[in-house]
Design an enzyme around this catalytic site. Structure first.
Site, PDB file in Angstrom:
ATOM      1  N   ARG A   1     -12.541 -11.298 -31.626  1.00 24.17           N
ATOM      2  CA  ARG A   1     -12.815 -12.711 -31.900  1.00 24.17           C
ATOM      3  C   ARG A   1     -14.266 -12.883 -32.308  1.00 24.17           C
ATOM      4  NH1 ARG A   1     -10.805 -16.966 -27.515  1.00 24.17           N
ATOM      5  NH2 ARG A   1     -12.416 -16.270 -26.092  1.00 24.17           N
TER       6      ARG A   1
ATOM      7  N   ASP B   1     -12.956 -24.694 -18.984  1.00 22.80           N
ATOM      8  CA  ASP B   1     -13.393 -23.362 -19.421  1.00 22.80           C
ATOM      9  C   ASP B   1     -12.981 -23.086 -20.860  1.00 22.80           C
ATOM     10  OD1 ASP B   1     -10.926 -23.470 -17.813  1.00 22.80           O
ATOM     11  OD2 ASP B   1     -10.603 -21.448 -18.592  1.00 22.80           O
TER      12      ASP B   1
HETATM   13  P1  AMP Z   1      -7.002 -18.800 -20.534  1.00 25.65           P
HETATM   14  O1  AMP Z   1      -5.816 -19.565 -20.081  1.00 25.65           O
HETATM   15  O2  AMP Z   1      -6.710 -17.756 -21.588  1.00 25.65           O
HETATM   16  O3  AMP Z   1      -8.141 -19.668 -20.909  1.00 25.65           O
HETATM   17  O4  AMP Z   1      -7.459 -17.936 -19.263  1.00 25.65           O
HETATM   18  C1  AMP Z   1      -7.862 -18.490 -18.059  1.00 25.65           C
HETATM   19  C2  AMP Z   1      -8.520 -17.449 -17.217  1.00 25.65           C
HETATM   20  O5  AMP Z   1      -7.617 -16.403 -16.866  1.00 25.65           O
HETATM   21  C3  AMP Z   1      -9.701 -16.764 -17.881  1.00 25.65           C
HETATM   22  O6  AMP Z   1     -10.652 -16.506 -16.879  1.00 25.65           O
HETATM   23  C4  AMP Z   1      -9.088 -15.489 -18.401  1.00 25.65           C
HETATM   24  O7  AMP Z   1     -10.045 -14.470 -18.570  1.00 25.65           O
HETATM   25  C5  AMP Z   1      -8.111 -15.146 -17.295  1.00 25.65           C
HETATM   26  N1  AMP Z   1      -7.004 -14.301 -17.756  1.00 25.65           N
HETATM   27  C6  AMP Z   1      -6.020 -14.641 -18.605  1.00 25.65           C
HETATM   28  N2  AMP Z   1      -5.180 -13.600 -18.795  1.00 25.65           N
HETATM   29  C7  AMP Z   1      -5.634 -12.580 -18.060  1.00 25.65           C
HETATM   30  C8  AMP Z   1      -5.201 -11.230 -17.819  1.00 25.65           C
HETATM   31  N3  AMP Z   1      -4.105 -10.735 -18.395  1.00 25.65           N
HETATM   32  N4  AMP Z   1      -5.940 -10.478 -16.996  1.00 25.65           N
HETATM   33  C9  AMP Z   1      -7.031 -10.961 -16.403  1.00 25.65           C
HETATM   34  N5  AMP Z   1      -7.497 -12.205 -16.564  1.00 25.65           N
HETATM   35  C10 AMP Z   1      -6.806 -13.016 -17.389  1.00 25.65           C
HETATM   36 MG    MG Z   2      -9.899 -19.511 -21.551  1.00 26.55          MG
END
Ligand code: AMP
Ligand code: MG
Length: 485
Positions: A172, A249
């Protein structure tokens, strides 16, 4: 190598903000796509690498010189609840500086566990990474601020979700990955020095030219942030984009759209549209987005209260005033935007009613959001069609619209030009995206490449785009998407 020119400043911040990080090596990576156009605009060139070398680079097996991998700490309100988070599956390579001195984060998503992974595996599946690729590139070509996608590689490993899925890594590109949640993280540690460090860093990185000497930096930063989020949301509403997870976030200081999880574009107009299977109460529904952005901005203001004024009550009052202005400004800007969609110049007292009437007619008739506006400009372009045969049931509205257009004091051609810049001809329709991802999961990338090509010219009337303009047939409709993390 490939023109990378790293000069990373984030790792000079206090150490609480990041962790230096290795990425997992992968067994048999394969490259799916490299965005050579984006690379070119960044002064990068991957054409000199063969496919296998591209796969090694974009899976993390070989790192370019100067890359200093690190993951970022942040927090966030997820569906309204505060949580300490961080890059659970993302790692920044560093900040690449282009020839014209622009600074961009290059970041892997799906490259393995970090100290912030919590219970996750740090990995990503192919489908969601290609979804981010398609939608972020579509946003870019729609002229909407966004992070972009440089490459996707398959890792050769499977990731376990509800079923085993093809593992993949997305690279990205973002102006930065500073989020509202980054400020919330600093505030949660209750260390003013950390908040100040992040405020100064953000201003230096993004807004130095916008802030005059002697101004209160916190107030200025908030005003800039409110304005850029407001512009962003108005753009989303213009094209029918639903982000899907507007947690704090996932709101970037840069004003770019970030984190494409269960996001999607609306087909038939319904303000309550939600695609995300995790958004059970419709918190992030289409029409809620402006309000949610304001809610997120309030969380941002809270982190900066100590720097707005030493007197807490005064600080709160100033913060509230700025947030209240958002409501008025949003309404004004939304109205101006909607006027461009139907070709109105100047101001008339009934403009808002005219627009809201159109929207409720569209809702009641299940009208397609994108195509209705295209039809309106087609009607204007072809006088003979002015009998409005194309928009069934909107005849009387159209008569009022025509009457209003006659007050424009500008030729109709100018209305049409304005509408054609505001109304996309083609969007990444959900059923087309899902079909492309499904086929990619089976190893066929043709549909994915074709869709990307079409989305590069969203405002051009184009014969090739015709099949992509059609709304889904009832059995093609996609009701739910899931980020599949
Ligand atoms: P997102 O919904 O993609 O914004 O993710 C929310 C949080 O969950 C962020 O801190 C991501 O880094 C974490 N996260 C999402 N998927 C994973 C994964 N497969 N392993 C570890 N952390 C994750
Ligand atoms: Mg996120």
């Amino acid at each position: 190598m490939c023109g990378f020119n790293f000069d990373t400043t984030y790792t000079e911040l206090p150490s609480q903000f990041f962790t230096m990080q290795n990425v997992d090596q992968v067994v048999s990576p394969k490259i799916v796509i490299v965005n050579h156009e984006l690379a070119n605009s960044l002064g990068l060139n991957f054409r000199e690498l063969n496919k296998s070398q591209q796969a090694q680079l974009f899976s993390g097996n070989i790192l370019p010189k100067g890359a200093k991998m690190f993951s970022q700490a942040y927090a966030g309100h997820q569906f309204g609840h505060f949580t300490m988070l961080g890059d659970g599956r993302a790692v920044v390579w560093g900040e690449h500086i282009t020839k014209d001195k622009m600074r961009f984060d290059i970041q892997f998503k799906g490259s393995g566990k970090t100290p912030y992974s919590r219970r996750g595996d740090g990995k990503a599946a192919l489908g969601p990474m290609l979804r981010e690729y398609i939608i972020s590139e579509a946003m870019h070509y729609l002229n909407i601020p966004t992070t972009r996608s440089l490459a996707v590689a398959i890792t050769g490993e499977q990731v376990m979700r509800e079923t085993p899925l093809t593992g993949a890594i997305l690279t990205r590109v973002a102006s930065s990955h500073i989020r509202v949640g980054t400020f919330e993280y600093a505030a949660a540690l209750q260390d003013r020095k950390l908040i100040k460090a992040m405020m100064d860093y953000s201003i230096n990185r993004h807004f130095l030219s916008k802030i005059q000497k002697g101004e209160n930096r916190a107030i200025s930063l908030i005003k800039i942030m409110i304005e850029s989020q407001l512009n962003l949301i108005v753009d989303w509403m213009r094209v029918g984009f639903i982000h899907g997870v507007m947690n704090t976030d996932n709101m970037a200081l840069s004003g770019e759209t970030i984190d494409f999880g269960p996001c999607a574009f609306m087909d038939n107009y319904d303000p309550n549209t939600v695609f995300s299977s995790i958004d059970r109460h419709g918190r992030y529904a289409f029409a809620n987005q402006p309000k949610i952005a304001q809610w997120n901005l309030a969380r941002f203001v809270e982190t900066l209260l100590p720097f707005i004024h030493q007197d807490v009550d005064k600080a709160i009052k100033i913060g509230e005033e700025m947030l209240n202005n958002y409501t008025l400004s949003y309404k004004k800007q939304w109205l101006e935007m909607m006027k461009t969609k139907i070709g109105l110049f100047g101001e008339h007292k009934d403009d808002e009613i005219l627009i809201n009437n159109l929207l409720s007619l569209m809702k009641n008739r299940d009208a397609d959001y994108t195509n209705t506006f295209i039809n309106l400009s087609e009607i204007l372009a072809d006088e003979k069609k002015i009998n409005l045969a194309n928009i069934n049931g909107l005849e009387s509205w159209c008569n009022r619209w025509k009457e209003r257009l006659s007050k424009n004091k500008k030729p109709i051609t100018e209305s049409i030009s304005m509408m054609n810049i505001s109304n996309p001809q083609v969007i990444p329709r959900n059923h087309k995206v899902e079909a492309a991802l499904l086929s990619a999961e089976e190893g066929n990338f043709g549909q994915f490449y074709d869709l990307l090509e079409i989305l590069k010219n969203p405002y051009k009337i184009n014969q090739k785009a015709k099949p992509f303009q059609k709304p889904p047939a009832p059995d093609e409709r996609v009701h739910e998407t899931f980020c599949g993390t």
